[in-house]
Structure formats: C-alpha cells, structure tokens
Design a protein around this motif. Sequence first.
Motif, PDB file in Angstrom:
ATOM      1  N   LEU A  98       0.803  -1.133   0.049  1.00 14.18           N
ATOM      2  CA  LEU A  98       0.048  -0.119  -0.249  1.00 14.18           C
ATOM      3  C   LEU A  98       0.833   1.295   0.033  1.00 14.18           C
ATOM      4  N   PHE A  99       1.776   1.412   1.079  1.00 14.19           N
ATOM      5  CA  PHE A  99       2.529   2.522   1.127  1.00 14.19           C
ATOM      6  C   PHE A  99       3.348   2.901  -0.065  1.00 14.19           C
ATOM      7  N   GLN A 100       4.098   2.025  -0.769  1.00 17.71           N
ATOM      8  CA  GLN A 100       4.838   2.329  -1.726  1.00 17.71           C
ATOM      9  C   GLN A 100       3.892   2.555  -3.006  1.00 17.71           C
ATOM     10  N   VAL A 248     -14.766   5.490  12.726  1.00 17.17           N
ATOM     11  CA  VAL A 248     -15.247   5.614  11.555  1.00 17.17           C
ATOM     12  C   VAL A 248     -14.038   4.881  10.578  1.00 17.17           C
ATOM     13  N   TRP A 249     -13.053   5.555  10.928  1.00 15.94           N
ATOM     14  CA  TRP A 249     -11.758   5.099   9.895  1.00 15.94           C
ATOM     15  C   TRP A 249     -11.683   3.554  10.178  1.00 15.94           C
ATOM     16  N   ASP A 250     -11.707   2.860  11.590  1.00 19.41           N
ATOM     17  CA  ASP A 250     -11.631   1.680  11.672  1.00 19.41           C
ATOM     18  C   ASP A 250     -12.532   0.647  10.953  1.00 19.41           C
ATOM     19  N   LEU A 251     -13.915   1.364  11.167  1.00 18.88           N
ATOM     20  CA  LEU A 251     -14.959   0.639  10.487  1.00 18.88           C
ATOM     21  C   LEU A 251     -14.752   0.566   8.934  1.00 18.88           C
ATOM     22  N   SER A 274      -7.361  15.813  -4.564  1.00 17.54           N
ATOM     23  CA  SER A 274      -6.089  16.209  -4.530  1.00 17.54           C
ATOM     24  C   SER A 274      -5.104  15.134  -4.223  1.00 17.54           C
ATOM     25  N   THR A 275      -3.932  15.330  -4.541  1.00 19.09           N
ATOM     26  CA  THR A 275      -2.945  14.014  -4.295  1.00 19.09           C
ATOM     27  C   THR A 275      -2.763  13.923  -2.698  1.00 19.09           C
ATOM     28  N   ASN A 276      -2.802  15.119  -2.099  1.00 22.77           N
ATOM     29  CA  ASN A 276      -2.964  14.964  -0.380  1.00 22.77           C
ATOM     30  C   ASN A 276      -4.025  14.328   0.072  1.00 22.77           C
ATOM     31  N   LYS A 277      -5.252  14.620  -0.485  1.00 26.07           N
ATOM     32  CA  LYS A 277      -6.588  13.734  -0.036  1.00 26.07           C
ATOM     33  C   LYS A 277      -6.526  12.255  -0.591  1.00 26.07           C
ATOM     34  N   GLU A 278      -5.794  12.196  -1.714  1.00 20.08           N
ATOM     35  CA  GLU A 278      -6.085  10.932  -2.147  1.00 20.08           C
ATOM     36  C   GLU A 278      -5.212  10.070  -1.187  1.00 20.08           C
ATOM     37  N   ASP A 283      -4.423   5.953   2.525  1.00 23.48           N
ATOM     38  CA  ASP A 283      -4.113   5.459   3.951  1.00 23.48           C
ATOM     39  C   ASP A 283      -5.198   4.955   4.829  1.00 23.48           C
ATOM     40  N   GLY A 284      -6.145   5.849   5.027  1.00 19.43           N
ATOM     41  CA  GLY A 284      -7.198   5.784   5.847  1.00 19.43           C
ATOM     42  C   GLY A 284      -8.146   4.645   5.751  1.00 19.43           C
TER      43      GLY A 284
END
Length: 346
Positions: A98-100, A248-251, A274-278, A283-284
């Motif tokens: 994911l993070f890559q 909410v994130w965990d759910l 935006s890229t930041n929001k993507e 992630d979330g």
Amino acid sequence: MKNFINKKLIFLGKKILKKYKIQKKNSLSAKILINYLIYLNLKVEKLLLEKDVNPETKILKDIEYLYTLIEQINTFQEFGGKKLKTQNFKLERNHKSLFQKLWVNYNFNEFKEERLGRYNKRIKINKLQPMLRNKKIVDFGCGHGNFLMSIISFKPKECIGIDYGKDSIKYANKFKKKYFSKQNIFFLTRSVYRSKLNKNYFDFAIQNGVFHHLKNENRAYKEVFRVLKKGGYFWVYTDGGGGIRDFVWDLSQQLLQNIDNSIVQNQIRSIGLSTNKEYHFGDGLSARYRHTDLTSIKIRLKKIGFKFIKQLNGGFKTDFDYPFHKDKFFKKKYGSGDLRLLFKKT
C-alpha cells in the motif's frame, strides 16, 4: 484503551460488520460502498473542525444509513457484471504494498510545496533545532523521505532514512539527486526490525507514524534504542484513539480489508481529489492502525529504556494534539488524539 464515544455507535458498528458478507459482492457493490465511506469520512472531517460541536449527534444517522446500505448491497450481486477480486489481508504484507503505491503519487512540485514545509514548521515551533544541528539523524520508515529532506535546512551532519518499500526509496533517491545532491543524506531499503545500522551511532531518531502499522512494535522500538546514542533524542508520532474519528476509519477499513486494494485505490483516484487527499483516503481506508494513549506509550518505551521528555505540537489545524487543541468535545472526536512525543535514550 478507553472509548469515549457512546455505546450505541459501538453496537451499531458491530452490527454493520456482522451484516456485511464479502462473498456476495461484485465490483459494482464494492464501488458503491467505497464511495459512501469516502463521503462518511469527509463528513466526519468537517465535524472535527467545527469547534465545540458534538459529532455523535450529527453522524448517527449516517452510520444508521450505512447499515441500511449494507443490507441493500447484499442483494446487488445480480446487477454487477464483474466478479469482485478479494484479498486475504495480511498486516505487514498489505501495508508494504500500500504505502509504496501512495508515497510515489506525488509529483516533485507537489512534494516540494506540500510535504517539505510541514516538518520544517514542526521542528521550529517545538524548538528542536539545537537537537539537529551538526547531528547524525535516522528516520525509521522514512517513506519517500520528506521528513529528512525537511531537516536539511537545520544543517545536520548526516541523515539516513530506511524503509522496506523499494519504490519509496527509489522515489526518495530521485528527489534527493535532483534537489539535495550535495547533502549528506542517504536512503536505504532496510527493515525497521533489522536495520543493519551501527550501534549507539545516531543523535536523533524519528518514528513518524510507522510503528502503529507493525505486527511487532516493541521489536522496532528496541532497534531504534540499539542504534541511538545514550542521551540521544527520539521523535515519536503514533496514533491515539477512542474517538469518532478513529471509530469511522477503523470501521471503514474493516469493511474493505478483504476487497482487493487496487479496487479501493482506483476508486479513490477516480473521484477527483487532490494528491494529499488521495493519500489520506488511500491510507485511511486501507491501513490498519494500532491505537494507544499517552500513558500506554510512555510505559511501553520506558520498559525499553527511553525517558519521556515532552509532548509536541503538530502546528496545523488538522493536527489534533490534546495539549494544543482546545475543544469541548475533544475526547469524543479524537479520543487520545495525535501523539507527537519526544523521548530520550537513558
């Protein structure tokens, strides 16, 4: 860790997870669910920023609707042509993949403008410059290298970033070659469990939102302790929990964890963020967080040999650090909040 949200929401969350049957889904159903979860988390973000507003009263109907939507999604298999790709979620394997993908989405201009200034500001407002000047610094789980490259302006002696993502390190080295080619900064593909770095070598270590994703946090913290000099400082950022934000994130993550992550990421990218929001939603909605609180993280690191120095200030309106963020409903919103902490090796 204590939950600060009401029991009705917690009970409803459990009902939603029990109702959702992944084996009955198709790609259409998955995309409908992903879009609603994006909406739900955007609404939560908006509520978090509304000072002294109880988020529970404004989000309950949306959680109740999610339960109804799940009921409907369970009947949609006849409408979707494509069979849903699934995955067997494995904590570190999925996070590595994911993070890559997420870190390398920034073009170089976005990286310069949106990433480098963030940590530069945090160093300044927390008055950490003397701990960095002419010092040897290591970043455990450096991603694409933004923290260390921000630190360059404070004239460190040497910076080393390690990450298990080859693509992330490749990105960091490309950016370094273009903008910091003359600086003593190095990025290496290494494990945070076994860094292969020298013992008692570094003056300052960084763990910025990485270890709460790991299977074995203590092993990683012990490796930081090994490479840090006695009296060396340790920046720790780890996730608190117990509020509506993390609920909410965990759910959302639990609902999506067995859907092939490429479907989740492609759907996020398709809606024009935006890229930041993507990155934020990538992630979330996909990464598993291990939540903690200030007392627990202090006890954990004390057992390893670290002394707690102080809590740090994130410095931005979207940073929710309890001592610096005043809100009547702080604990209902964020629980323990963002935990940016400074420790010292004893």
